[in-house]
Design a protein around this motif. Structure first.
Motif, PDB file in Angstrom:
ATOM      1  N   UNK A   1     123.988  12.089  21.188  1.00  0.00           N
ATOM      2  CA  UNK A   1     124.831  11.009  21.250  1.00  0.00           C
ATOM      3  C   UNK A   1     125.190  10.538  22.531  1.00  0.00           C
ATOM      4  N   UNK A   2     125.916   9.334  22.686  1.00  0.00           N
ATOM      5  CA  UNK A   2     126.554   8.980  23.790  1.00  0.00           C
ATOM      6  C   UNK A   2     128.085   9.134  23.679  1.00  0.00           C
TER       7      UNK A   2
ATOM      8  N   UNK B   1     126.018  19.410  19.516  1.00  0.00           N
ATOM      9  CA  UNK B   1     126.327  17.955  19.697  1.00  0.00           C
ATOM     10  C   UNK B   1     126.150  17.776  21.211  1.00  0.00           C
ATOM     11  N   UNK B   2     125.374  17.220  21.769  1.00  0.00           N
ATOM     12  CA  UNK B   2     125.620  16.838  23.346  1.00  0.00           C
ATOM     13  C   UNK B   2     125.776  15.537  23.455  1.00  0.00           C
ATOM     14  N   UNK B   3     126.704  15.191  24.178  1.00  0.00           N
ATOM     15  CA  UNK B   3     127.350  13.933  24.390  1.00  0.00           C
ATOM     16  C   UNK B   3     126.969  13.563  25.775  1.00  0.00           C
TER      17      UNK B   3
ATOM     18  N   UNK C   1     131.631   9.188  19.146  1.00  0.00           N
ATOM     19  CA  UNK C   1     131.979  10.472  19.954  1.00  0.00           C
ATOM     20  C   UNK C   1     133.491  11.008  19.300  1.00  0.00           C
ATOM     21  N   UNK C   2     134.314  10.182  19.051  1.00  0.00           N
ATOM     22  CA  UNK C   2     135.526  10.576  18.372  1.00  0.00           C
ATOM     23  C   UNK C   2     135.332  11.473  17.193  1.00  0.00           C
ATOM     24  N   UNK C   3     134.428  10.856  16.401  1.00  0.00           N
ATOM     25  CA  UNK C   3     134.354  11.398  15.093  1.00  0.00           C
ATOM     26  C   UNK C   3     133.494  12.893  15.273  1.00  0.00           C
ATOM     27  N   UNK C   4     132.588  12.972  16.321  1.00  0.00           N
ATOM     28  CA  UNK C   4     131.890  14.114  16.738  1.00  0.00           C
ATOM     29  C   UNK C   4     133.276  15.373  17.205  1.00  0.00           C
ATOM     30  N   UNK C   5     133.857  14.603  17.955  1.00  0.00           N
ATOM     31  CA  UNK C   5     135.226  15.527  18.573  1.00  0.00           C
ATOM     32  C   UNK C   5     135.703  16.033  17.302  1.00  0.00           C
TER      33      UNK C   5
END
Length: 586
Positions: free
Chosen positions: A337-338, A281-283, A354-358
């Motif tokens: 994602x951003x 997942x690239x942020x 982002x918080x959920x991807x983390x």
């Protein structure tokens, strides 16, 4: 600041010292980091997706040294230096990005005024100062993608270099393999991947690859690839990745801090990891932030588009846990994602997505040197292992691990699915014994500061139902809670059960249910509970939507409770909690 906002900040940050508490409240409000007052700031529940707070009352996105200097009002030696470093980057940016003489002078003078104003009290964090100046710059400059040409040029230079025959020969040079003693071909293949990984990592410390427009020889590439990698991160990551190989479970790496030019080598590293079966997942940044890759860059830069042609873009900044997991479980291996910000890593201001991807990732990779203060110079620990990879100087790359807090509990999608399947199996056994299955949806966290009372009300009434109904299995979701689970986990797990088709009666809490529970407890209904029912809960609203969908597939299921139309005022449950944010702001 509203009266309630002042009370809440003080209540949450209290230390029994009114002067200190006032200064702390001032720190959070001046830096626009008080979640009670600024809608863009993450709630404590969302913050806990990323930061393990334990008994900590508050979190600050800076080094302990900077925070202590501000709190002790001793920042006169430290802060001016850090503020000036911010200005040293802003001023040349204006010179570089704006051609119009008037606009350039106007902007410089405006930013100087803002700079003096923001730094006068020495309360504003350098990172927040940087963000505010950048916001003014982007608005006044009116440039759609500042420095886009320069950033794209760096990407083109780097892509050209690593597409050359010399680079390919250097990357695939087999000389070191001769000295390897491997027990199997699989092990040899693994060592080859890790050798390529180390070579690519070393290249990231050589900016000439993307800064200069020239050809490099194989010998030059080999020399650059033979750089030094310091820290404990490389060995740790290779050990972790080795364990992941050949496993059925998918693993996720959240990759942050891509910067122009260097990002092309990062993407080659990412290709290697994907080849190993790891999903990435690239942020990106949400808006212009110096050399950082933004979502606009990812959507418009032709070199990046080539790398991302098989990626899934997730542009929803507030994606739900279920939606995110469904996307991660797809056949895609790369996701874009951003992080929702225009600044250094700041968990208080990142997007819900982002918080959920983390939270769903196994490892978080941080590539930006600007983020190190928040990650390594602070005592706070995270819920996931954070691996920083930073180029120090030519030929030297620092890889350091920030281990997750040992008490951080993680429930993976598989963990939650297995718990749901175990519950489903239990329900099937009960139905075979002739039991009627009733699921009871009730207020749990919707009334601020009433969590324990809500649990007691729920338990007392469910026990009452069980005592008066024969051969009915009443499910009280609160009885299946495990330490470490948040509302996201609970809702995800229960939805699997709820959609199983095993529920005969789905009962939603009514005003009468609550009144009966307090009667059974020998108490009067407190003012904050008067008139409340399941329609007051955003979690229950979500469950009513599910119940209606399930009933369409299983018409025999009975829904008992308030009319579904009354649930329409609640649209989505809050991040990491069972109520929406609006309720806590009244």
């Amino acid at each position: 600041m509203g009266h309630r906002g002042q009370q809440q900040v003080l209540k949450d940050k209290t230390s029994k010292d009114p002067e200190k508490d006032a200064w702390i409240a001032n720190f959070y409000t001046e830096n626009h980091l008080a979640w009670e007052l600024f809608s863009e700031v993450a709630s404590p529940e969302q913050l806990k997706f990323m930061v393990y707070l334990g008994d900590e009352v508050y979190y600050y996105p800076c080094s302990d040294e900077v925070f202590s200097a501000i709190m002790e009002k001793k920042g006169k030696d430290l802060l001016p230096v850090l503020y000036f470093k911010v200005w040293e980057e802003i001023e040349p940016l204006i010179e570089k990005a704006i051609d119009d003489s008037y606009k350039k002078k106007f902007l410089l003078n405006l930013l100087r005024i803002k700079f003096r104003h923001e730094t006068a009290t020495q309360v504003v964090l350098p990172s927040r100062l940087e963000k505010r100046l950048l916001q003014i710059f982007t608005r006044v400059a009116s440039v759609e993608r500042p420095l886009a040409i320069e950033k794209e040029k760096k990407n083109q230079n780097c892509k050209r270099a690593i597409s050359s025959k010399a680079f390919i020969e250097a990357l695939n040079d087999p000389s070191p393999i001769k000295d390897l003693e491997c027990s199997s071909l699989d092990r040899l293949q693994e060592e080859i991947i890790f050798l390529k990984l180390k070579r690519l990592l070393s290249l990231t410390s050589h900016p000439e690859i993307w800064e200069e427009e020239r050809e490099f020889s194989k010998e030059e590439f080999l020399q650059m690839m033979n750089g030094s990698i310091t820290g404990d991160g490389l060995e740790w990551f290779m050990s972790v990745a080795s364990r992941w190989l050949g496993r059925d479970r998918r693993h996720y790496v959240l990759w942050t801090g891509l910067s122009a030019g260097q990002c092309i080598i990062d993407l080659e590293i990412i290709r290697l990891l994907i080849h190993m079966g790891i999903k990435i997942i690239i942020a990106t940044k949400n808006a212009f932030y110096f050399d950082a890759i933004t979502m606009d860059d990812a959507l418009e830069d032709q070199v990046l588009l080539e790398y991302f042609k098989n990626a899934l873009y997730i542009t929803n900044h507030q994606i739900s846990k279920k939606e995110l997991i469904e996307k991660l479980k797809s056949d895609y291996m790369l996701f874009i994602i951003s992080d929702g910000t225009q600044e250094r890593f700041n968990p208080l201001l990142t997007s819900v997505t982002f918080a959920r991807a983390f939270k769903e990732s196994d490892v978080v990779v941080c590539r930006s040197p600007r983020d190190m203060e928040c990650i390594h110079d602070s005592h706070f620990q995270f819920t996931r292992d954070v691996l920083s990879i930073v180029a120090q100087e030519d030929g030297v790359v620092s890889m350091n691990l920030r281990p997750h807090h040992p008490n951080a509990v993680r429930f993976s999608e598989r963990d939650l699915a297995e718990k749901a399947e175990a519950l489903i199996y239990h329900l099937k056994m009960q139905k075979r014994r002739g039991k009627t299955i009733m699921f009871y949806s009730a207020i749990v966290g919707s009334i601020p500061n009433q969590m324990e009372t809500a649990k007691e009300v729920l338990k007392v009434f469910v026990d009452y139902l069980r005592s008066k109904q024969e051969d009915v299995l009443v499910i009280n979701p609160a009885e299946h809670f495990e330490p470490g689970m948040d509302a996201d986990d609970i809702m995800y797990m229960w939805e699997i059960v709820q959609r199983s088709g095993l529920i005969d009666i789905w009962r939603f809490q009514t005003v009468e249910d609550i009144e009966k529970a307090f009667e059974l407890m020998g108490k009067k209904v407190p003012p904050e509970w008067v008139g409340k029912d399941a329609t007051y809960s955003t979690g229950c609203t979500k469950e009513m939507q599910i119940a209606i969908e399930v009933q369409k597939e299983h018409p025999e299921m009975q829904i008992i409770g308030p009319p579904w139309q009354k649930f329409l005022r609640r649209k989505e449950y809050g991040v990491g909690k069972l109520y929406d944010r609006v309720l806590d702001e009244k």
